[in-house]
Design an enzyme around this catalytic site. Structure first.
Site, mmCIF file in Angstrom:
data_model
loop_
_atom_site.group_PDB
_atom_site.id
_atom_site.type_symbol
_atom_site.label_atom_id
_atom_site.label_comp_id
_atom_site.label_asym_id
_atom_site.label_seq_id
_atom_site.Cartn_x
_atom_site.Cartn_y
_atom_site.Cartn_z
ATOM 1 N N LYS A 106 -5.991 -0.013 -4.870
ATOM 2 C CA LYS A 106 -6.664 1.284 -4.950
ATOM 3 C C LYS A 106 -5.780 2.239 -5.730
ATOM 4 C CE LYS A 106 -9.379 1.361 -0.630
ATOM 5 N NZ LYS A 106 -9.626 2.102 0.630
ATOM 6 N N TRP A 159 0.815 -1.219 0.000
ATOM 7 C CA TRP A 159 0.000 0.000 0.000
ATOM 8 C C TRP A 159 0.851 1.272 0.000
ATOM 9 C CZ3 TRP A 159 -5.032 -0.770 -1.002
ATOM 10 C CH2 TRP A 159 -5.569 -2.025 -0.720
ATOM 11 N N GLU A 183 -38.911 2.790 -14.988
ATOM 12 C CA GLU A 183 -39.639 3.100 -13.749
ATOM 13 C C GLU A 183 -39.869 4.610 -13.761
ATOM 14 O OE1 GLU A 183 -39.481 3.803 -9.093
ATOM 15 O OE2 GLU A 183 -38.041 4.468 -10.583
ATOM 16 N N ASP A 190 -34.035 2.452 -13.069
ATOM 17 C CA ASP A 190 -34.606 3.063 -11.870
ATOM 18 C C ASP A 190 -34.567 4.588 -11.965
ATOM 19 O OD1 ASP A 190 -35.413 2.969 -8.927
ATOM 20 O OD2 ASP A 190 -33.577 4.174 -8.858
#
Length: 683
Positions: free
Chosen positions: A112, A80, A381, A327
């Site tokens: 990451k 890291w 929707e 949605d």
């Protein structure tokens, strides 16, 4: 003139707006496809370039981060640390890239980005990452390499959904387990899919697939758009679930959230390069959705279109989903998210409040999806009633195959809570069930997950309430509330499902009257899973009455499927009389008759019907469905001559209609000019 305007003269005053929108979309598509040099599908391949990619030469990771000043790849493979050998290189157009030797990164490694920008820096999860894991101890989310030595290979690569009609079982993998925990893809595949098949549904609509940091958001605060939620299992376990569903003839529709994104910076794509407006609007008032506490995409940016269109294609290609239920479409269509307008006339749809860029995205998304998979299903929707959602793009519409009939569940809530039983007027029921645009297909439903969320109630709980706790056992005396609830639950579903013009939807468990509400683990309930699961034992225990509702639902679905292309058959009202609370309508050779009156039963009640002989093939009052068995369903019914109706080949069906019952009759003797086809045995 566009076909959508030809089909609806009331749209003529808004011709310039509609045609202007159509031209805008065509111009945008030409821009994205370089005037046809590439296809929209070619444009939507970002997932093959961005994110972590394994090649024969090594691992590549690319990220769009134009405001970053430097970026390092960090992870479990380099402790890291921001090491020089893991520094990313800036390319053109704000794209950053790094190449890593194959032997440096392995399956299940964590990683990451460490991003620096003017005035700050921080860890970020790559926007295009395909797998994200939450540490069980620290609760921190990190991207994880998914590169198994034996990846899953689909058996079904070109599944064709059955849309005749589309019968959807809406579900949530995490809460599909009986245990008080988060259910898994494997558990759903093994235990729930067989129930769906047995019940006769031909599609599942799966919620909460895209990764989301807060389980209680029901999957609507998405953080990682290309990552299937790891809390349910691995990507390959999701692939196996979908493949198994296809084995069973069940289509898998994904609940896709492209209307907004979670505002979390450490878990999601917010401020991924330090800027607030990379994927979102630069204007804070447009960027932040106050009602949802989330961030709104800027659909006017080509990079955002690239991201979202690639996301659509990714789920179709990489996981073999059969389509999407989009949605929050209303929120996308309007600058005010549809919250400030009553939508009482056509002018409300064309008053300058429409987000042309969002409309353009939705139309291009539908074009792309149907290009990638011509059999794909798309559902909107949308609550405002915007015309054209279910019309083809080339006709001036948005290209959805279906729109949700959101008026219907609202109607049932209103009538249950505000009307006396004797005021359940058939004319109002018929109007709500059939009030839709002639050129658009809808998905009808009595209730979905929305009607069961904490603070609300399912239909069965509104009808029976606390009596469910004490009187759903066959071993104790019933009550009027229970009898009423069971009767009306069946009738509500039958009239909703058999007046469709497109498809029908049910949320898992509601077919058997699952008790209480849905409430995900949260601080306010002590992080309990008690109401975030499905109590399947209730329907499996035949000492309880829940199975009556499930058995009726199964029979109802079987009846619908027995008529080819049921949704396209002509729907004709035969009779409605509000004073009697009686409704009757015809589809093909089926007659549906309802007596909604709470106490009045009718002897020899006349229904005008096509001449012939009829048999009762489904009766909500059947003792096998928890009814009282007041009718003899073995009796055949013949139309009686009436000179008024004779020229129209109609007569009167004289029926006994018990209070709060519905029945379906099938024509079994068909008279022709020269002969009569003998009655046949009805299954």
């Amino acid at each position: 003139m566009l076909e959508i305007i030809k089909n609806d003269p009331w749209l003529e005053p808004y011709k310039d707006v509609i045609e202007g929108r159509y031209s805008y979309i065509i111009n945008k598509e030409n821009q994205l496809t370089q005037n046809g040099k590439i296809s929209l599908s070619d444009f939507a391949t970002g997932y093959l370039y961005f994110g972590l990619q394994k090649t024969n030469e090594g691992w590549y990771l690319r990220e769009w981060a134009p405001h970053a000043t430097e970026i390092f790849l960090i992870g479990s493979f380099n402790d890291w640390q921001c090491k020089e050998s893991y520094r990313m290189k800036r390319l053109d157009h704000g794209i950053w890239e790094i190449k890593i030797p194959l032997e440096h990164i392995h399956h299940l490694d964590y990683y990451k980005l460490f991003v620096c920008w003017e005035g700050g820096c921080g860890e970020r999860i790559p926007a295009w990452c395909k797998w994200v894991i939450q540490d069980k101890n620290t609760h921190i989310f990190s991207a994880q390499v998914w590169d198994p030595p034996s990846p899953y290979h689909f058996k079904h690569r070109h599944f064709i959904p059955d849309k005749s009609p589309l019968l959807i079982y809406e579900c949530h993998v995490g809460m599909a387990t009986e245990k008080e925990k988060v259910g898994t893809y494997d558990e759903f595949r093994i235990h729930v899919l067989p129930r769906v098949k047995e019940n006769g549904y031909n599609a599942i609509q799966v919620m909460a697939i895209q990764e989301h940091p807060y389980y209680g958001s029901f999957g609507y605060h998405v953080s990682n758009f290309f990552a299937p939620s790891s809390r349910f299992g691995t990507p390959d376990e999701l692939r196996r679930l979908i493949d198994t569903a296809h084995d069973m003839g069940i289509a898998v529709i994904m609940d896709l959230v492209h209307s907004h994104a979670v505002k979390n910076e450490l878990e999601g794509i917010a401020r991924i390069d330090g800027s607030y407006d990379l994927y979102f609007h630069s204007d804070p008032n447009r960027r932040y959705h106050k009602a949802w506490d989330s961030l709104c995409f800027d659909y006017g940016k080509n990079e955002v279109l690239h991201f979202l269109l690639s996301n659509c294609k990714y789920w179709l290609e990489e996981f073999k989903f059969d389509g999407f239920r989009f949605d929050g479409v209303t929120s996308m269509l309007y600058y005010d998210h549809g919250l400030g307008t009553a939508f009482t006339n056509y002018g409300d749809y064309y008053n300058g409040n429409q987000d042309i860029d969002a409309i353009c995205y939705l139309t291009l998304a539908n074009k792309l999806i149907h290009h990638v998979n011509t059999e794909a299903v798309t559902i909107a929707e949308e609550v405002s009633g915007m015309p054209g959602l279910g019309v083809k793009p080339e006709a001036g519409g948005y290209g959805f195959d279906y729109r949700m009939a959101m008026n219907i569940p609202d109607f049932w809530i209103k009538i249950i809570t505000e009307k006396k039983d004797e005021d359940w007027h058939p004319s109002a029921i018929w109007w709500e069930m059939t009030n839709r645009r002639a050129d658009e297909k809808t998905i009808s439903y009595a209730e979905c997950h929305d009607q069961a969320l904490v603070g609300d109630k399912t239909i069965i709980f509104r009808l029976i309430d606390a009596d469910m706790y004490w009187h759903m056992s066959k071993l104790v005396p019933s009550t009027e509330k229970v009898n009423r609830g069971i009767a009306l639950h069946k009738m509500i579903r039958l009239v909703t499902a058999t007046t469709i013009n497109g498809g029908y939807l049910n949320f898992m468990g509601n077919e058997f009257g699952h008790p209480e509400w849905i409430d995900f683990p949260r601080e306010g309930n002590g992080w309990s899973f008690k109401y975030a699961r499905r109590q399947w034992h209730l329907v499996d225990d035949h000492n309880l009455k829940y199975h009556y509702l499930a058995d009726f639902d199964k029979a109802m679905i079987k009846l619908i499927k027995s008529v080819p292309d049921f949704q396209d058959t002509t729907l004709i009202k035969l009779w409605d009389k509000d004073g009697d609370n009686v409704l009757a309508y015809l589809r093909e050779d089926l007659i549906f008759v309802y007596n909604f009156h709470p106490v009045n039963s009718y002897q020899d009640y006349g229904i005008p019907a096509p001449e012939g002989e009829y048999a009762i093939i489904l009766n909500s009052d059947d003792i096998n469905f928890g009814g009282f068995g007041l009718n003899d369903d073995s009796i055949y019914h013949f139309t009686q001559y009436d000179p008024l109706y004779a020229p129209h080949n109609k007569g009167w069906l004289m029926l006994y209609l018990p209070a709060r019952t519905a029945m379906v009759l099938k024509k079994v003797g068909i008279q022709t000019e020269n002969t009569i086809i003998e009655p046949h045995k009805v299954d």
